[in-house]
Structures are given as structure tokens and as C-alpha cells.
Design a protein around this motif. Structure first.
Motif, PDB file in Angstrom:
ATOM      1  N   GLY A 125       0.811  -1.221   0.000  1.00 21.67           N
ATOM      2  CA  GLY A 125       0.000   0.000   0.000  1.00 21.67           C
ATOM      3  C   GLY A 125       0.838   1.261   0.000  1.00 21.67           C
ATOM      4  O   GLY A 125       0.574   2.192  -0.770  1.00 21.67           O
ATOM      5  N   SER A 126       1.866   1.324   0.834  1.00 16.25           N
ATOM      6  CA  SER A 126       2.700   2.528   0.874  1.00 16.25           C
ATOM      7  C   SER A 126       3.521   2.660  -0.405  1.00 16.25           C
ATOM      8  O   SER A 126       3.768   3.777  -0.879  1.00 16.25           O
ATOM      9  CB  SER A 126       3.609   2.519   2.106  1.00 16.25           C
ATOM     10  N   ALA A 127       3.931   1.519  -0.982  1.00 13.58           N
ATOM     11  CA  ALA A 127       4.658   1.572  -2.254  1.00 13.58           C
ATOM     12  C   ALA A 127       3.762   2.089  -3.373  1.00 13.58           C
ATOM     13  O   ALA A 127       4.194   2.880  -4.227  1.00 13.58           O
ATOM     14  CB  ALA A 127       5.200   0.184  -2.607  1.00 13.58           C
ATOM     15  N   ILE A 128       2.490   1.674  -3.385  1.00 17.80           N
ATOM     16  CA  ILE A 128       1.537   2.185  -4.367  1.00 17.80           C
ATOM     17  C   ILE A 128       1.327   3.676  -4.180  1.00 17.80           C
ATOM     18  O   ILE A 128       1.296   4.444  -5.156  1.00 17.80           O
ATOM     19  CB  ILE A 128       0.197   1.437  -4.255  1.00 17.80           C
ATOM     20  N   ALA A 129       1.186   4.103  -2.943  1.00 22.87           N
ATOM     21  CA  ALA A 129       0.988   5.525  -2.667  1.00 22.87           C
ATOM     22  C   ALA A 129       2.139   6.346  -3.226  1.00 22.87           C
ATOM     23  O   ALA A 129       1.928   7.389  -3.862  1.00 22.87           O
ATOM     24  CB  ALA A 129       0.846   5.749  -1.165  1.00 22.87           C
ATOM     25  N   LEU A 130       3.376   5.892  -3.004  1.00 19.53           N
ATOM     26  CA  LEU A 130       4.538   6.623  -3.513  1.00 19.53           C
ATOM     27  C   LEU A 130       4.528   6.666  -5.034  1.00 19.53           C
ATOM     28  O   LEU A 130       4.786   7.717  -5.643  1.00 19.53           O
ATOM     29  CB  LEU A 130       5.828   5.975  -3.010  1.00 19.53           C
ATOM     30  N   ALA A 131       4.208   5.540  -5.675  1.00 15.43           N
ATOM     31  CA  ALA A 131       4.173   5.500  -7.138  1.00 15.43           C
ATOM     32  C   ALA A 131       3.146   6.478  -7.695  1.00 15.43           C
ATOM     33  O   ALA A 131       3.399   7.157  -8.703  1.00 15.43           O
ATOM     34  CB  ALA A 131       3.875   4.081  -7.614  1.00 15.43           C
ATOM     35  N   LEU A 132       1.991   6.576  -7.054  1.00 19.19           N
ATOM     36  CA  LEU A 132       0.954   7.497  -7.520  1.00 19.19           C
ATOM     37  C   LEU A 132       1.343   8.950  -7.257  1.00 19.19           C
ATOM     38  O   LEU A 132       1.069   9.839  -8.075  1.00 19.19           O
ATOM     39  CB  LEU A 132      -0.378   7.158  -6.854  1.00 19.19           C
ATOM     40  N   LEU A 133       1.967   9.194  -6.119  1.00 19.28           N
ATOM     41  CA  LEU A 133       2.463  10.542  -5.828  1.00 19.28           C
ATOM     42  C   LEU A 133       3.475  10.987  -6.877  1.00 19.28           C
ATOM     43  O   LEU A 133       3.455  12.138  -7.341  1.00 19.28           O
ATOM     44  CB  LEU A 133       3.096  10.588  -4.438  1.00 19.28           C
ATOM     45  N   LEU A 134       4.354  10.086  -7.274  1.00 21.09           N
ATOM     46  CA  LEU A 134       5.365  10.411  -8.274  1.00 21.09           C
ATOM     47  C   LEU A 134       4.738  10.682  -9.638  1.00 21.09           C
ATOM     48  O   LEU A 134       5.354  11.345 -10.479  1.00 21.09           O
ATOM     49  CB  LEU A 134       6.389   9.282  -8.373  1.00 21.09           C
ATOM     50  N   GLN A 135       3.515  10.166  -9.855  1.00 23.52           N
ATOM     51  CA  GLN A 135       2.791  10.455 -11.096  1.00 23.52           C
ATOM     52  C   GLN A 135       1.951  11.721 -10.982  1.00 23.52           C
ATOM     53  O   GLN A 135       1.259  12.093 -11.933  1.00 23.52           O
ATOM     54  CB  GLN A 135       1.888   9.269 -11.448  1.00 23.52           C
ATOM     55  N   GLY A 136       1.987  12.376  -9.822  1.00 21.63           N
ATOM     56  CA  GLY A 136       1.314  13.657  -9.669  1.00 21.63           C
ATOM     57  C   GLY A 136      -0.035  13.622  -8.993  1.00 21.63           C
ATOM     58  O   GLY A 136      -0.687  14.665  -8.858  1.00 21.63           O
ATOM     59  N   ALA A 137      -0.492  12.444  -8.564  1.00 20.97           N
ATOM     60  CA  ALA A 137      -1.804  12.355  -7.915  1.00 20.97           C
ATOM     61  C   ALA A 137      -1.737  12.864  -6.475  1.00 20.97           C
ATOM     62  O   ALA A 137      -0.700  12.800  -5.823  1.00 20.97           O
ATOM     63  CB  ALA A 137      -2.300  10.908  -7.925  1.00 20.97           C
ATOM     64  N   ARG A 138      -2.851  13.376  -5.995  1.00 19.09           N
ATOM     65  CA  ARG A 138      -3.034  13.581  -4.563  1.00 19.09           C
ATOM     66  C   ARG A 138      -3.442  12.234  -3.982  1.00 19.09           C
ATOM     67  O   ARG A 138      -4.273  11.543  -4.566  1.00 19.09           O
ATOM     68  CB  ARG A 138      -4.129  14.617  -4.289  1.00 19.09           C
ATOM     69  N   VAL A 139      -2.883  11.858  -2.845  1.00 21.95           N
ATOM     70  CA  VAL A 139      -3.104  10.517  -2.315  1.00 21.95           C
ATOM     71  C   VAL A 139      -3.597  10.582  -0.877  1.00 21.95           C
ATOM     72  O   VAL A 139      -3.016  11.289  -0.046  1.00 21.95           O
ATOM     73  CB  VAL A 139      -1.819   9.670  -2.386  1.00 21.95           C
ATOM     74  N   THR A 140      -4.653   9.847  -0.613  1.00 21.93           N
ATOM     75  CA  THR A 140      -5.138   9.628   0.744  1.00 21.93           C
ATOM     76  C   THR A 140      -4.831   8.193   1.138  1.00 21.93           C
ATOM     77  O   THR A 140      -5.293   7.254   0.480  1.00 21.93           O
ATOM     78  CB  THR A 140      -6.647   9.875   0.851  1.00 21.93           C
ATOM     79  N   LEU A 141      -4.033   8.032   2.185  1.00 24.75           N
ATOM     80  CA  LEU A 141      -3.780   6.715   2.751  1.00 24.75           C
ATOM     81  C   LEU A 141      -4.944   6.359   3.661  1.00 24.75           C
ATOM     82  O   LEU A 141      -5.382   7.181   4.459  1.00 24.75           O
ATOM     83  CB  LEU A 141      -2.494   6.714   3.572  1.00 24.75           C
ATOM     84  N   ALA A 142      -5.432   5.135   3.568  1.00 20.90           N
ATOM     85  CA  ALA A 142      -6.542   4.695   4.420  1.00 20.90           C
ATOM     86  C   ALA A 142      -6.164   3.400   5.108  1.00 20.90           C
ATOM     87  O   ALA A 142      -5.588   2.501   4.485  1.00 20.90           O
ATOM     88  CB  ALA A 142      -7.811   4.501   3.588  1.00 20.90           C
ATOM     89  N   GLY A 143      -6.462   3.316   6.399  1.00 22.47           N
ATOM     90  CA  GLY A 143      -6.150   2.111   7.150  1.00 22.47           C
ATOM     91  C   GLY A 143      -6.726   2.197   8.542  1.00 22.47           C
ATOM     92  O   GLY A 143      -7.399   3.150   8.908  1.00 22.47           O
ATOM     93  N   ARG A 144      -6.421   1.191   9.352  1.00 21.07           N
ATOM     94  CA  ARG A 144      -7.034   1.095  10.672  1.00 21.07           C
ATOM     95  C   ARG A 144      -6.304   1.884  11.751  1.00 21.07           C
ATOM     96  O   ARG A 144      -6.931   2.301  12.728  1.00 21.07           O
ATOM     97  CB  ARG A 144      -7.112  -0.374  11.098  1.00 21.07           C
ATOM     98  N   THR A 145      -4.994   2.097  11.588  1.00 21.46           N
ATOM     99  CA  THR A 145      -4.194   2.625  12.689  1.00 21.46           C
ATOM    100  C   THR A 145      -3.637   3.998  12.331  1.00 21.46           C
ATOM    101  O   THR A 145      -2.767   4.121  11.467  1.00 21.46           O
ATOM    102  CB  THR A 145      -3.039   1.672  13.033  1.00 21.46           C
ATOM    103  N   ALA A 146      -4.130   5.028  13.021  1.00 20.12           N
ATOM    104  CA  ALA A 146      -3.751   6.400  12.700  1.00 20.12           C
ATOM    105  C   ALA A 146      -2.254   6.621  12.832  1.00 20.12           C
ATOM    106  O   ALA A 146      -1.643   7.302  11.996  1.00 20.12           O
ATOM    107  CB  ALA A 146      -4.519   7.375  13.594  1.00 20.12           C
ATOM    108  N   ALA A 147      -1.640   6.058  13.866  1.00 20.73           N
ATOM    109  CA  ALA A 147      -0.211   6.294  14.092  1.00 20.73           C
ATOM    110  C   ALA A 147       0.630   5.759  12.935  1.00 20.73           C
ATOM    111  O   ALA A 147       1.595   6.409  12.502  1.00 20.73           O
ATOM    112  CB  ALA A 147       0.222   5.656  15.407  1.00 20.73           C
ATOM    113  N   VAL A 148       0.273   4.580  12.424  1.00 17.31           N
ATOM    114  CA  VAL A 148       0.998   3.997  11.296  1.00 17.31           C
ATOM    115  C   VAL A 148       0.810   4.846  10.041  1.00 17.31           C
ATOM    116  O   VAL A 148       1.758   5.136   9.308  1.00 17.31           O
ATOM    117  CB  VAL A 148       0.532   2.554  11.041  1.00 17.31           C
ATOM    118  N   LEU A 149      -0.428   5.261   9.794  1.00 17.67           N
ATOM    119  CA  LEU A 149      -0.716   6.080   8.616  1.00 17.67           C
ATOM    120  C   LEU A 149       0.019   7.408   8.683  1.00 17.67           C
ATOM    121  O   LEU A 149       0.573   7.886   7.681  1.00 17.67           O
ATOM    122  CB  LEU A 149      -2.222   6.322   8.507  1.00 17.67           C
ATOM    123  N   GLU A 150       0.019   8.024   9.855  1.00 18.68           N
ATOM    124  CA  GLU A 150       0.685   9.318  10.013  1.00 18.68           C
ATOM    125  C   GLU A 150       2.180   9.187   9.754  1.00 18.68           C
ATOM    126  O   GLU A 150       2.780  10.012   9.040  1.00 18.68           O
ATOM    127  CB  GLU A 150       0.450   9.878  11.409  1.00 18.68           C
TER     128      GLU A 150
END
Length: 271
Positions: free
Chosen positions: A27-52
Motif C-alpha cells: 500500500g505505501s509503495a503504491i501511494a509513492l508510485a501514484l504521488l510520483l505520477q502527480g496524484a493527490r493521495v489519501t492513505l486509508a487504514g485502521r491505525t492512525a499512528a501507522v498512517l501518520e
């Protein structure tokens, strides 16, 4: 949710992507790949501390570049109410969700005779119901815009059978069926629906599998990892970045003719 960086350019500039299970691994690798393509990205998951923490790490990795926004929101994908609230909050912050990556997943191993209804329902709830809930919440905005990308991170277990993970296999086969049916429904709507099917990938799930093999067989960590990689013709575990690259390509405007597909990222294991 917490905004960390400013918008940037790229083939996905102006698009808002939400990635479930975005706090770690694939999931975090996908987020980085999309960010590098210029997208705004929202990470979603169960644990706020991990997401932050992951959001800050991604922002730091892009420091010095013209980077898009990366936010996070907590969600339980097994709950429709939780999904609706998270999607609404994400859309309020960054506009409609143009790209949905259903990456949240769990795997449980047990012989079928010892696969109780609790394991069965948990595998369905996270791996299949979660995708259903998220697609239902994000789809109206995509239909209104006439554009969207839905990528379901399934597994090679959605394309073939594996012993001792019958509930997981059944759920992932369900994800593939959902992908194909929805792709047909949306084929003329400007929305593509695809699945990416990783083989054994360097993630926490594989770490747990290695530990399980070691405990049950007495093999070393190296031997256990080699056993998992043995089915891959390249004789190696897939890396999260390799899965992320496939997802990012499917999200690009140039992939508009790709829909209803299930791409195995598995070193040739599934052909």
C-alpha cells in the motif's frame, strides 16, 4: 487526516487517489508510485499512528520535488458506515476520489477441516466485502465525472488454488469475479476496473508465513523464504515496488483500454 505537501504535476496531476491498506508494504509503495505520477493521495487504514508515520515518510521522500498532497484517514473496510465516513472526509479535503486502490487484505492459514466460520467470515469481510464497500462509496463520484480508475489488489490466490488457505483463495477469487463483472458494467462510462495479482511479496503477510513455516518445520528463515520463492520461476520474492509500478500504470490515462484484466505480478508463476 492531515495535509502534508502541496500539489504537483505529472500524468495524474489533478487526480485524487485513495489507497486502502496504505500504511505499509504494498500500500505505501503504491501511494509513492501514484504521488510520483502527480496524484493527490489519501492513505486509508485502521491505525492512525501507522498512517501518520507513513505519510510523513512519503512527504520526506518527495522533499525538494514539486510533490502532491498526501493525507491519511482511518477506516475499517469491513464496515460500510466507516467506509462512507472515510470517503466523505477524503473527498471533502481533496475532491472526489478519481482513483481507488483496494489494497487492504489479510491472510489466514489453516487446513479446510479446521477453517471455522470465524476465519471464513474474516477473510471474506476484509478481502472481498472491503472492496465492495469501497467501490460502492467511490463509484458515484466517478460516474458523475465520467472518469475513474479502480484497481483491486488481489493475489495469485485469486487465479489458482493454494492448499491451507481455502478461505483466502475463495475471497480473492471473489475479487477477480467482482473486477470482471464491474468492468463490463462500466465499460462505456470512462471507468476502468482491473486487478493486480501479486505472488509471494516481501510484506508482513509473508513474514508471518515465514515464521509459521519455521515454527512448524524447523527450517531456517533462509530455507523458509526459499520455499515460498520456489514457485516463482525467477526464484525470488516479489518486491512491493514491482506491484506498485503495475498499479500506477493501470491508473494512467494511457491505460484506458485496459479493463477487466487480472495482471499477475509473480515472476511468471501464473501464465
Amino acid at each position: 487526516m492531515n495535509s502534508l505537501t502541496s500539489a504537483g504535476a505529472g500524468p495524474l496531476h489533478g487526480k485524487h487517489a485513495l489507497v486502502t491498506g496504505g500504511g505499509r508494504g504494498i500500500g505505501s509503495a503504491i501511494a509513492l508510485a501514484l504521488l510520483l505520477q502527480g496524484a493527490r493521495v489519501t492513505l486509508a487504514g485502521r491505525t492512525a499512528a501507522v498512517l501518520e508515520q507513513t505519510a510523513h515518510e512519503l512527504a520526506s521522500a518527495l522533499a525538494g520535488a514539486t510533490a502532491p498532497a498526501v493525507d491519511y484517514v482511518t477506516v475499517d473496510v469491513t464496515s460500510r458506515d466507516s467506509v462512507d465516513q472515510a470517503m466523505a472526509e477524503a473527498a471533502r479535503r481533496h475532491g472526489r476520489i478519481d482513483i481507488l486502490v483496494n489494497n487492504a487484505g489479510q491472510a489466514a492459514s489453516a487446513p479446510f477441516a479446521r477453517t471455522g466460520s470465524d476465519i471464513w467470515r474474516q477473510m471474506m469481510a476484509v478481502n472481498l466485502d472491503g472492496s465492495y464497500h469501497c467501490i460502492q462509496a467511490a463509484l458515484p463520484g466517478m460516474l458523475a465525472a465520467g472518469w475513474g480508475r479502480i484497481v483491486n489488489v488481489a493475489s495469485t490466490a485469486g487465479l489458482t488454488g493454494y492448499a491451507y488457505v481455502s478461505a483466502y483463495c475463495a475471497a480473492k477469487h471473489g475479487v477477480i469475479g467482482l473486477t470482471r463483472a464491474l468492468a463490463l458494467e462500466l465499460a462505456t462510462k470512462g471507468i476502468t476496473v482491473n486487478a493486480v495479482c501479486p505472488g509471494y511479496t516481501e510484506t508482513d503477510i509473508v513474514k508471518d508465513a515465514v515464521a509459521n513455516i519455521m515454527a512448524k518445520t524447523g527450517r531456517s528463515e533462509e530455507q523458509a523464504r526459499a520455499e515460498l520463492a520456489a514457485g516463482n520461476p525467477q526464484k525470488q520474492l516479489v518486491q512491493p515496488e514491482q506491484v506498485a509500478d503495475a498499479v500506477a500504470w493501470l491508473c494512467q490515462p494511457g491505460a484506458s483500454a485496459m479493463t477487466g484484466q487480472s495482471l499477475a505480478v509473480a515472476g511468471g508463476e501464473i501464465m
